[in-house]
Motif scaffolding. Structure first.
Motif, PDB file in Angstrom:
ATOM      1  N   TYR A 116       0.876  -1.172   0.000  1.00 48.24           N
ATOM      2  CA  TYR A 116       0.000   0.000   0.000  1.00 48.24           C
ATOM      3  C   TYR A 116       0.912   1.221   0.000  1.00 48.24           C
ATOM      4  O   TYR A 116       2.101   1.117   0.256  1.00 48.24           O
ATOM      5  CB  TYR A 116      -0.871   0.069   1.266  1.00 48.24           C
ATOM      6  N   CYS A 152      -7.505  -8.012   6.832  1.00 50.97           N
ATOM      7  CA  CYS A 152      -6.844  -6.708   6.918  1.00 50.97           C
ATOM      8  C   CYS A 152      -7.506  -5.851   8.003  1.00 50.97           C
ATOM      9  O   CYS A 152      -8.733  -5.759   8.085  1.00 50.97           O
ATOM     10  CB  CYS A 152      -6.914  -5.992   5.574  1.00 50.97           C
ATOM     11  N   TRP A 163     -12.820  -4.885   8.398  1.00 53.35           N
ATOM     12  CA  TRP A 163     -13.169  -3.440   8.288  1.00 53.35           C
ATOM     13  C   TRP A 163     -14.130  -3.027   9.408  1.00 53.35           C
ATOM     14  O   TRP A 163     -15.203  -3.612   9.563  1.00 53.35           O
ATOM     15  CB  TRP A 163     -13.806  -3.226   6.927  1.00 53.35           C
ATOM     16  N   CYS A 173      -8.752   1.730   8.294  1.00 51.19           N
ATOM     17  CA  CYS A 173      -7.418   1.178   8.019  1.00 51.19           C
ATOM     18  C   CYS A 173      -6.579   2.324   7.484  1.00 51.19           C
ATOM     19  O   CYS A 173      -7.107   3.368   7.110  1.00 51.19           O
ATOM     20  CB  CYS A 173      -7.497   0.061   6.978  1.00 51.19           C
ATOM     21  N   ALA A 201      -5.057   2.830   4.698  1.00 46.72           N
ATOM     22  CA  ALA A 201      -5.160   3.224   3.285  1.00 46.72           C
ATOM     23  C   ALA A 201      -6.598   3.538   2.873  1.00 46.72           C
ATOM     24  O   ALA A 201      -6.890   3.711   1.691  1.00 46.72           O
ATOM     25  CB  ALA A 201      -4.597   2.120   2.398  1.00 46.72           C
ATOM     26  N   CYS A 221      -8.420  -7.546   2.068  1.00 43.98           N
ATOM     27  CA  CYS A 221      -8.167  -6.096   2.135  1.00 43.98           C
ATOM     28  C   CYS A 221      -8.990  -5.353   1.089  1.00 43.98           C
ATOM     29  O   CYS A 221      -8.889  -5.617  -0.105  1.00 43.98           O
ATOM     30  CB  CYS A 221      -6.678  -5.858   1.904  1.00 43.98           C
ATOM     31  N   ARG A 222      -9.801  -4.419   1.533  1.00 46.65           N
ATOM     32  CA  ARG A 222     -10.639  -3.632   0.610  1.00 46.65           C
ATOM     33  C   ARG A 222      -9.768  -2.718  -0.258  1.00 46.65           C
ATOM     34  O   ARG A 222     -10.074  -2.486  -1.424  1.00 46.65           O
ATOM     35  CB  ARG A 222     -11.650  -2.764   1.389  1.00 46.65           C
ATOM     36  N   CYS A 223      -8.727  -2.183   0.326  1.00 44.87           N
ATOM     37  CA  CYS A 223      -7.897  -1.228  -0.425  1.00 44.87           C
ATOM     38  C   CYS A 223      -7.118  -1.958  -1.512  1.00 44.87           C
ATOM     39  O   CYS A 223      -6.931  -1.441  -2.615  1.00 44.87           O
ATOM     40  CB  CYS A 223      -6.962  -0.492   0.535  1.00 44.87           C
TER      41      CYS A 223
HETATM   42 FE1  FES Z   1      -6.510  -3.273   3.911  1.00 46.02          FE
HETATM   43 FE2  FES Z   1      -7.475  -0.779   3.791  1.00 46.02          FE
HETATM   44  S1  FES Z   1      -5.394  -1.375   3.881  1.00 46.02           S
HETATM   45  S2  FES Z   1      -8.586  -2.628   4.090  1.00 46.02           S
END
Ligand code: FES
Ligand code: SF4
Length: 371
Positions: free
Chosen positions: A191, A243, A247, A263, A265, A318-320
């Motif tokens: 990231y 991650c 969330w 998170c 990011a 991980c959503r990002c």
């Molecule tokens: Fe993994 Fe945002 S860094 S959900």
């Protein structure tokens, strides 16, 4: 199985506060955003103190005092004391630069419970190059000695990538030599700055597997002396990591300017509005900010996550990363072998690991690329 609606808000377990983005180092894998927050935008001390007591009242157990370099804040001792008096277990995540014996003792007296010190390499040349700070090796070693002398538990954090993967064994020896109780061998998560530098940081799969075997052998050898935690590079994993613990499930990050994030990011995901601790209580944000609810639980999931029996283990990863690599934050994290994008990202990782790319973009307020 049917997908669940967002969980009723439980208490967050931990708070990670980026007190500042100022930092003397320039690590090319920093998880801070590429657009670093300017010092003038930072929250004042009184607001941070209120945030600590709100976190404790909400049920949080610990706070990570992070950055950038958290000791770049002149009020770091006062903030540590306030967090400790709120009842939070306090962990300082630091480069060790600029933290002499006097400041270390003041932090310990203020109630600091634990220090986590980063090393960029396991020898002077590698460390000083990858931290982009000549002389940081000696300063870090001195800080480790101050921490141990003050009676605080010490964790060494080593972020691993292609330029220092051959030093995993040396990092283990370093941690033992410095009297650390714990070593975190954390393969780079891609990231922020690490994503921008991915081609130069991605390690070859075979060497990663060798480093995992080396850590496992050391764990057995050093049982009772040193705990070694390991974060595996998820491009080469079969399943993603949960991650941030999922969330909006267990953690809140607060940026230097006061944005509360699920998170570090999260701001890369468009369309989410992150409330600021200047305007909202932490409890209000945790329970009601639509951004925290957006991917909480499993109701937002698509296939393959929606019907997967791991969906409440890794929460879809991980959503990002799903956004960055698979184009939509609601997709499965492509680190997952069930993701339609998995084969493509593994092939990219393998090609990048053999690319010979060495130019690194050092973390900086300025835009610069140096080899
Ligand atoms: Fe993994 Fe945002 S860094 S959900
Ligand atoms: Fe996790 Fe989704 Fe992959 Fe299942 S399909 S393992 S829930 S990322």
């Amino acid at each position: 199985m049917t997908a669940h609606e967002p969980l009723p808000p439980m208490a967050p377990i931990g708070l990670l506060v980026e007190l500042t983005h100022r930092c003397p180092l320039g690590c090319p894998y920093c998880s801070n955003p590429l657009a670093l927050e300017r010092p003038a935008a930072e929250l004042d001390g009184e607001t941070w103190k209120r945030v600590f007591s709100e976190a404790a009242a909400l049920g949080a157990l610990h706070v990570h005092l992070s950055g950038g370099e958290p000791t770049a804040r002149r009020d770091i001792v006062e903030l540590t004391g306030a967090a400790s008096r709120s009842g939070l277990y306090t962990n300082l995540i630091t480069s060790g630069i600029g933290v002499g014996e006097k400041l270390t003792n003041e932090l310990a007296d203020a109630g600091l419970d634990h220090a986590q010190l980063s090393f960029q390499g396991a020898d002077k040349v590698t460390n000083d190059r990858l931290g982009h700070y000549p002389g940081s090796w000696e300063k870090k070693r001195a800080f480790a000695a101050h921490v141990v002398k003050a009676g605080l538990p010490l964790t060494i954090n080593a972020v691993i990538h292609r330029a220092n993967l051959d030093q995993v064994g040396a990092f283990i020896e370093l941690a033992v030599e410095l009297g650390a109780r714990r070593l975190e061998v954390a393969h780079t998560q891609y990231y922020g700055w690490a994503l921008a530098n991915r081609a130069a940081l991605m390690p070859p799969r075979k060497q990663v597997e060798e480093s995992i075997a080396l850590v496992e052998a050391a764990r057995a050898r050093l049982k009772g002396e040193l705990v070694i935690d390991m974060v595996i590079p998820d491009y080469y994993a079969r399943y993603p990591k949960p991650c941030a613990g999922g969330w909006g499930r267990i953690a809140i990050n607060v940026s230097p300017a006061g944005k509360a994030l699920p998170c570090h990011a999260a701001e890369t995901i468009p369309g989410l509005e992150f409330w600021n601790v200047r305007d909202h209580s932490l409890a209000d944000i945790w329970r009601s900010n639509p951004a925290f609810r957006a991917f909480r639980g499993t109701g937002w999931m698509r296939e393959p996550c929606r019907s997967c029996d791991r969906r409440e283990i890794d929460w879809g990863g991980c959503r990002c990363q799903a956004l960055a690599l698979a184009g939509d934050a609601r997709n499965a994290d492509p680190a997952c072998m069930k993701s339609a994008d998995h084969a493509r990202i593994v092939a990219t990782a393998m090609a990048e690991s053999e690319s010979g790319e060495e130019a690194l973009r050092w973390r900086s307020y300025k835009q610069k690329v140096e080899a």
